[in-house]
Write a protein that holds these residues in place. Structure first.
Motif, PDB file in Angstrom:
ATOM      1  N   ASN A   1      51.085  23.609  34.110  1.00  5.11           N
ATOM      2  CA  ASN A   1      51.722  24.549  35.030  1.00  5.11           C
ATOM      3  C   ASN A   1      51.059  24.577  36.407  1.00  5.11           C
ATOM      4  O   ASN A   1      51.309  25.490  37.195  1.00  5.11           O
ATOM      5  CB  ASN A   1      51.716  25.947  34.415  1.00  5.11           C
ATOM      6  N   ASP A   2      50.239  23.563  36.692  1.00  7.53           N
ATOM      7  CA  ASP A   2      49.612  23.412  38.008  1.00  7.53           C
ATOM      8  C   ASP A   2      48.788  24.638  38.389  1.00  7.53           C
ATOM      9  O   ASP A   2      48.846  25.127  39.519  1.00  7.53           O
ATOM     10  CB  ASP A   2      50.675  23.131  39.073  1.00  7.53           C
ATOM     11  N   VAL A   3      48.021  25.136  37.430  1.00 11.31           N
ATOM     12  CA  VAL A   3      47.124  26.270  37.644  1.00 11.31           C
ATOM     13  C   VAL A   3      45.687  25.782  37.507  1.00 11.31           C
ATOM     14  O   VAL A   3      45.356  25.028  36.583  1.00 11.31           O
ATOM     15  CB  VAL A   3      47.415  27.401  36.635  1.00 11.31           C
ATOM     16  N   LEU A   4      44.835  26.190  38.421  1.00 12.11           N
ATOM     17  CA  LEU A   4      43.443  25.783  38.400  1.00 12.11           C
ATOM     18  C   LEU A   4      42.629  26.627  37.429  1.00 12.11           C
ATOM     19  O   LEU A   4      42.865  27.831  37.293  1.00 12.11           O
ATOM     20  CB  LEU A   4      42.841  25.909  39.801  1.00 12.11           C
ATOM     21  N   ILE A   5      41.662  25.999  36.781  1.00 14.72           N
ATOM     22  CA  ILE A   5      40.702  26.712  35.939  1.00 14.72           C
ATOM     23  C   ILE A   5      39.450  26.973  36.772  1.00 14.72           C
ATOM     24  O   ILE A   5      38.891  26.050  37.375  1.00 14.72           O
ATOM     25  CB  ILE A   5      40.329  25.888  34.695  1.00 14.72           C
ATOM     26  N   GLU A   6      39.028  28.212  36.803  1.00 12.38           N
ATOM     27  CA  GLU A   6      37.845  28.567  37.593  1.00 12.38           C
ATOM     28  C   GLU A   6      36.558  28.380  36.797  1.00 12.38           C
ATOM     29  O   GLU A   6      36.471  28.769  35.630  1.00 12.38           O
ATOM     30  CB  GLU A   6      37.938  30.029  38.025  1.00 12.38           C
ATOM     31  N   ILE A   7      35.573  27.781  37.458  1.00 12.73           N
ATOM     32  CA  ILE A   7      34.193  27.839  36.995  1.00 12.73           C
ATOM     33  C   ILE A   7      33.494  28.848  37.911  1.00 12.73           C
ATOM     34  O   ILE A   7      33.331  28.619  39.103  1.00 12.73           O
ATOM     35  CB  ILE A   7      33.500  26.464  37.061  1.00 12.73           C
ATOM     36  N   ASN A   8      33.138  29.973  37.322  1.00 20.07           N
ATOM     37  CA  ASN A   8      32.705  31.149  38.070  1.00 20.07           C
ATOM     38  C   ASN A   8      31.175  31.211  38.098  1.00 20.07           C
ATOM     39  O   ASN A   8      30.542  31.444  37.072  1.00 20.07           O
ATOM     40  CB  ASN A   8      33.306  32.388  37.390  1.00 20.07           C
ATOM     41  N   ASN A   9      30.587  30.981  39.276  1.00 21.80           N
ATOM     42  CA  ASN A   9      29.133  30.935  39.360  1.00 21.80           C
ATOM     43  C   ASN A   9      28.487  32.266  38.988  1.00 21.80           C
ATOM     44  O   ASN A   9      27.393  32.299  38.416  1.00 21.80           O
ATOM     45  CB  ASN A   9      28.695  30.530  40.765  1.00 21.80           C
ATOM     46  N   SER A  10      29.154  33.352  39.279  1.00 20.06           N
ATOM     47  CA  SER A  10      28.613  34.672  38.939  1.00 20.06           C
ATOM     48  C   SER A  10      28.430  34.842  37.437  1.00 20.06           C
ATOM     49  O   SER A  10      27.559  35.585  36.991  1.00 20.06           O
ATOM     50  CB  SER A  10      29.536  35.767  39.478  1.00 20.06           C
ATOM     51  N   SER A  11      29.250  34.127  36.651  1.00 22.00           N
ATOM     52  CA  SER A  11      29.131  34.216  35.195  1.00 22.00           C
ATOM     53  C   SER A  11      27.791  33.675  34.703  1.00 22.00           C
ATOM     54  O   SER A  11      27.337  34.046  33.617  1.00 22.00           O
ATOM     55  CB  SER A  11      30.268  33.438  34.522  1.00 22.00           C
ATOM     56  N   PHE A  12      27.167  32.797  35.491  1.00 20.86           N
ATOM     57  CA  PHE A  12      25.880  32.227  35.104  1.00 20.86           C
ATOM     58  C   PHE A  12      24.707  33.068  35.576  1.00 20.86           C
ATOM     59  O   PHE A  12      23.575  32.843  35.154  1.00 20.86           O
ATOM     60  CB  PHE A  12      25.715  30.821  35.706  1.00 20.86           C
ATOM     61  N   THR A  13      24.960  34.009  36.486  1.00 21.55           N
ATOM     62  CA  THR A  13      23.858  34.712  37.137  1.00 21.55           C
ATOM     63  C   THR A  13      23.850  36.207  36.851  1.00 21.55           C
ATOM     64  O   THR A  13      22.942  36.710  36.192  1.00 21.55           O
ATOM     65  CB  THR A  13      23.892  34.469  38.655  1.00 21.55           C
ATOM     66  N   THR A  14      24.857  36.930  37.325  1.00 26.01           N
ATOM     67  CA  THR A  14      24.814  38.394  37.252  1.00 26.01           C
ATOM     68  C   THR A  14      25.882  39.023  36.369  1.00 26.01           C
ATOM     69  O   THR A  14      25.807  40.207  36.057  1.00 26.01           O
ATOM     70  CB  THR A  14      24.952  39.000  38.663  1.00 26.01           C
ATOM     71  N   SER A  15      26.878  38.255  35.972  1.00 27.17           N
ATOM     72  CA  SER A  15      28.001  38.826  35.227  1.00 27.17           C
ATOM     73  C   SER A  15      28.240  38.069  33.928  1.00 27.17           C
ATOM     74  O   SER A  15      27.876  36.912  33.798  1.00 27.17           O
ATOM     75  CB  SER A  15      29.289  38.774  36.065  1.00 27.17           C
ATOM     76  N   ARG A  16      28.838  38.741  32.966  1.00 24.06           N
ATOM     77  CA  ARG A  16      29.288  38.112  31.729  1.00 24.06           C
ATOM     78  C   ARG A  16      28.207  37.263  31.057  1.00 24.06           C
ATOM     79  O   ARG A  16      28.347  36.026  30.938  1.00 24.06           O
ATOM     80  CB  ARG A  16      30.555  37.282  32.000  1.00 24.06           C
TER      81      ARG A  16
ATOM     82  N   ILE B   1      35.521  25.858  41.792  1.00 22.81           N
ATOM     83  CA  ILE B   1      34.262  26.591  41.653  1.00 22.81           C
ATOM     84  C   ILE B   1      34.302  27.764  42.624  1.00 22.81           C
ATOM     85  O   ILE B   1      34.581  27.588  43.813  1.00 22.81           O
ATOM     86  CB  ILE B   1      33.052  25.698  41.984  1.00 22.81           C
ATOM     87  N   ASN B   2      34.042  28.956  42.119  1.00 18.55           N
ATOM     88  CA  ASN B   2      34.037  30.151  42.958  1.00 18.55           C
ATOM     89  C   ASN B   2      32.763  30.952  42.751  1.00 18.55           C
ATOM     90  O   ASN B   2      32.156  30.925  41.668  1.00 18.55           O
ATOM     91  CB  ASN B   2      35.239  31.036  42.650  1.00 18.55           C
ATOM     92  N   SER B   3      32.388  31.691  43.787  1.00 15.30           N
ATOM     93  CA  SER B   3      31.177  32.512  43.691  1.00 15.30           C
ATOM     94  C   SER B   3      31.423  33.839  43.002  1.00 15.30           C
ATOM     95  O   SER B   3      30.518  34.398  42.389  1.00 15.30           O
ATOM     96  CB  SER B   3      30.604  32.767  45.086  1.00 15.30           C
ATOM     97  N   ASP B   4      32.643  34.376  43.120  1.00 20.10           N
ATOM     98  CA  ASP B   4      32.935  35.746  42.675  1.00 20.10           C
ATOM     99  C   ASP B   4      31.951  36.717  43.325  1.00 20.10           C
ATOM    100  O   ASP B   4      31.450  37.648  42.696  1.00 20.10           O
ATOM    101  CB  ASP B   4      32.871  35.845  41.148  1.00 20.10           C
ATOM    102  N   ALA B   5      31.663  36.468  44.601  1.00 21.24           N
ATOM    103  CA  ALA B   5      30.653  37.242  45.313  1.00 21.24           C
ATOM    104  C   ALA B   5      31.066  38.699  45.452  1.00 21.24           C
ATOM    105  O   ALA B   5      32.181  39.004  45.862  1.00 21.24           O
ATOM    106  CB  ALA B   5      30.406  36.642  46.687  1.00 21.24           C
ATOM    107  N   HIS B   6      30.139  39.587  45.146  1.00 23.79           N
ATOM    108  CA  HIS B   6      30.302  41.018  45.378  1.00 23.79           C
ATOM    109  C   HIS B   6      29.338  41.519  46.458  1.00 23.79           C
ATOM    110  O   HIS B   6      29.242  42.705  46.702  1.00 23.79           O
ATOM    111  CB  HIS B   6      30.093  41.798  44.079  1.00 23.79           C
ATOM    112  N   PHE B   7      28.646  40.569  47.088  1.00 17.81           N
ATOM    113  CA  PHE B   7      27.771  40.864  48.234  1.00 17.81           C
ATOM    114  C   PHE B   7      27.740  39.611  49.096  1.00 17.81           C
ATOM    115  O   PHE B   7      27.771  38.479  48.584  1.00 17.81           O
ATOM    116  CB  PHE B   7      26.369  41.251  47.775  1.00 17.81           C
TER     117      PHE B   7
END
Length: 241
Positions: free
Chosen positions: A152-167, A190-196
């Protein structure tokens, strides 16, 4: 790897982030990010913006500090039918839509139910990216979702925040997801999911994991920001770019 695209970030408007839009854009510019996505949490998340916030994105500039700005949402997948917490008419007006499950507003089920939630959300045709799929609090069939996302042409995110501060505990799952994306030639972002603001463009943990499995660079859309912009344009978005 040095990437110039980060399209999953939050500002103070999301309620539990700490920087303004201007601060995020300035930080992105200083780090060499060329395309920055602001994707505030969908309206059912505690502390999230009112729906008017999203409808008023049109007042914002397309460029800040030399950075191309995308204005979107991290919509909440609400149920096993894949319903999102914002109307299609609103989603259609946004530059980019991430679909994520947050346990604060989603009743976590078994593997089959959670997988169905993601698959149905993808098939609705409103999501551009599946967010932080590796969350161990939401067990799913990763292969089924990866295949569905590719079809369906949807990207899968690899979320850097998941390795550091979340989940906590996401690393093993994210590695499994990346291996499946490699196997099926599914594209990732690849996304940061930055909250700061200092976290904008921070991908080091995600990149290290991907390098450890020799993940193909051509499957990482961050390598060419214009490719994502063209992908969104083909969906009828970014008409002013």
């Amino acid at each position: 790897m040095k990437f110039k695209l980060d399209v999953h970030t939050h500002t103070i408007a999301s309620g539990h982030a700490y920087s303004s839009l201007m601060e995020n854009a300035k930080a992105a510019s200083e780090k060499g990010i060329k395309v920055l996505g602001t994707t505030e949490h969908g309206i059912t998340m505690p502390g999230s913006p009112h729906i008017w916030y999203f409808s008023n994105y049109r007042v914002l500039p397309r460029e800040l500090f030399g950075v191309t700005m995308l204005y979107g949402v991290e919509a909440n997948i609400m149920d096993y039918d894949g319903n999102l917490d914002m109307e299609d008419s609103m989603l259609d007006k946004l530059d980019i839509v991430i679909g994520s499950i947050h346990t604060e507003v989603y009743n976590v089920g078994n593997v089959e139910e959670n997988t169905r939630a993601f698959v149905n959300a993808i098939k609705r045709g409103k999501i551009d990216i599946i967010g932080h799929l590796g969350n161990p609090a939401v067990p799913v069939d990763y292969e089924e979702i990866v295949i569905c996302a590719k079809e369906n042409d949807v990207l899968i995110e690899i979320n850097n925040s998941s390795f550091t501060t979340s989940r906590p505990g996401s690393f093993t799952n994210c590695k499994k997801i990346a291996l499946l994306c490699k196997l099926h030639n599914a594209r990732i972002v690849i996304n940061s999911d930055a909250h700061f603001c200092t976290k904008i463009g921070e991908f080091s943990e995600a990149i290290e994991m991907l390098q450890s499995i020799d993940f193909p660079k051509n499957l990482i859309i961050n390598d060419n920001p214009n490719e994502l912009l063209e992908k969104l344009k083909k969906k009828g978005k970014l008409k002013d770019l």
